[in-house]
Design a protein around this motif. Structure first.
Motif, PDB file in Angstrom:
ATOM      1  N   THR A  15       4.761   7.597  17.135  1.00 60.45           N
ATOM      2  CA  THR A  15       4.516   7.939  15.734  1.00 60.45           C
ATOM      3  C   THR A  15       5.828   7.983  14.961  1.00 60.45           C
ATOM      4  O   THR A  15       6.808   8.556  15.431  1.00 60.45           O
ATOM      5  N   LYS A  16       5.804   7.375  13.789  1.00 61.34           N
ATOM      6  CA  LYS A  16       6.936   7.462  12.861  1.00 61.34           C
ATOM      7  C   LYS A  16       6.542   8.254  11.624  1.00 61.34           C
ATOM      8  O   LYS A  16       7.296   9.076  11.143  1.00 61.34           O
ATOM      9  N   THR A  17       5.340   7.992  11.110  1.00 63.90           N
ATOM     10  CA  THR A  17       4.899   8.623   9.867  1.00 63.90           C
ATOM     11  C   THR A  17       3.608   9.403  10.098  1.00 63.90           C
ATOM     12  O   THR A  17       2.640   8.867  10.645  1.00 63.90           O
ATOM     13  N   ILE A  18       3.630  10.656   9.656  1.00 65.83           N
ATOM     14  CA  ILE A  18       2.503  11.567   9.817  1.00 65.83           C
ATOM     15  C   ILE A  18       1.986  11.970   8.442  1.00 65.83           C
ATOM     16  O   ILE A  18       2.752  12.406   7.588  1.00 65.83           O
ATOM     17  N   ALA A  19       0.675  11.838   8.231  1.00 64.32           N
ATOM     18  CA  ALA A  19       0.035  12.410   7.048  1.00 64.32           C
ATOM     19  C   ALA A  19      -0.485  13.775   7.473  1.00 64.32           C
ATOM     20  O   ALA A  19      -1.270  13.877   8.420  1.00 64.32           O
ATOM     21  N   LEU A  20      -0.021  14.823   6.810  1.00 61.64           N
ATOM     22  CA  LEU A  20      -0.372  16.187   7.189  1.00 61.64           C
ATOM     23  C   LEU A  20      -1.378  16.747   6.179  1.00 61.64           C
ATOM     24  O   LEU A  20      -1.014  17.075   5.054  1.00 61.64           O
ATOM     25  N   ASN A  44       8.698  11.055   9.572  1.00 58.20           N
ATOM     26  CA  ASN A  44       8.385  11.027   8.143  1.00 58.20           C
ATOM     27  C   ASN A  44       7.066  11.777   8.014  1.00 58.20           C
ATOM     28  O   ASN A  44       6.129  11.488   8.763  1.00 58.20           O
ATOM     29  N   VAL A  45       6.997  12.731   7.097  1.00 57.73           N
ATOM     30  CA  VAL A  45       5.775  13.516   6.937  1.00 57.73           C
ATOM     31  C   VAL A  45       5.336  13.465   5.483  1.00 57.73           C
ATOM     32  O   VAL A  45       6.127  13.739   4.575  1.00 57.73           O
ATOM     33  N   ILE A  46       4.078  13.099   5.279  1.00 55.97           N
ATOM     34  CA  ILE A  46       3.493  13.017   3.940  1.00 55.97           C
ATOM     35  C   ILE A  46       2.491  14.161   3.807  1.00 55.97           C
ATOM     36  O   ILE A  46       1.452  14.158   4.483  1.00 55.97           O
TER      37      ILE A  46
END
Length: 155
Positions: A15-20, A44-46
């Motif tokens: 995982t590189k980008t997480i939508a939280l 990266n967290v969105i």
């Protein structure tokens, strides 16, 4: 469903980008300090929170009102769910719809349900659709427990 440590390792390593979903601006909320931890270790967290005003940021990251409002160029790998268990089926449906929308080119690979978030039916639906699923767990706990180091270099 029992969590498989190798699936957890695979998800966290790939995982590189997480939508939280359920991100909070309040520093005493688990979603806030887990988000900060994930950012600090290199993801990266969105943040997603429909109750926050457009333009709000959490830990310097722009908040979106929904998962589907995030531009496809964000390349979300994992959706981390900080919502009640009853909200999970509609989130899974939204993820599957986004992945099937050829115009937006989303390729979400995994769903992570936080500690206390349990929905067996939604987990099975997601898994049967090819997604990796982790349920009733927290990456802030699993990363050190599985000795996953140097996330920044793995990404």
């Amino acid at each position: 469903m029992t969590n498989n440590p190798e699936i957890i390792r695979k998800v966290l390593s790939n995982t590189k980008t997480i939508a939280l979903i359920g991100a909070s601006i309040k520093s005493n909320r688990p979603s806030n300090y887990v988000m900060k931890y994930l950012l600090d270790v290199g993801y990266n967290v969105i943040p997603i929170n429909p109750g926050l005003k457009e333009g709000t940021t959490i830990h310097g990251q722009k908040v979106y009102e929904s998962l589907s409002s995030i531009p496809a160029c964000a390349n979300i790998d994992m959706v981390d769910i900080f919502r009640n268990s009853a909200a999970v089926p509609s989130i899974v449906d939204e993820i599957l719809q986004m992945n099937n929308d050829n115009d937006k080119h989303h390729n979400i690979k995994s769903i992570w349900m936080q500690v206390g978030v349990i929905n067996e039916d939604a987990a099975l639906k997601a898994k049967n659709s090819g997604l990796d699923v982790v349920m009733n767990a927290c990456p802030k706990i699993e990363i050190p427990k599985l000795n996953i180091n140097n996330i920044r270099s793995e990404l």
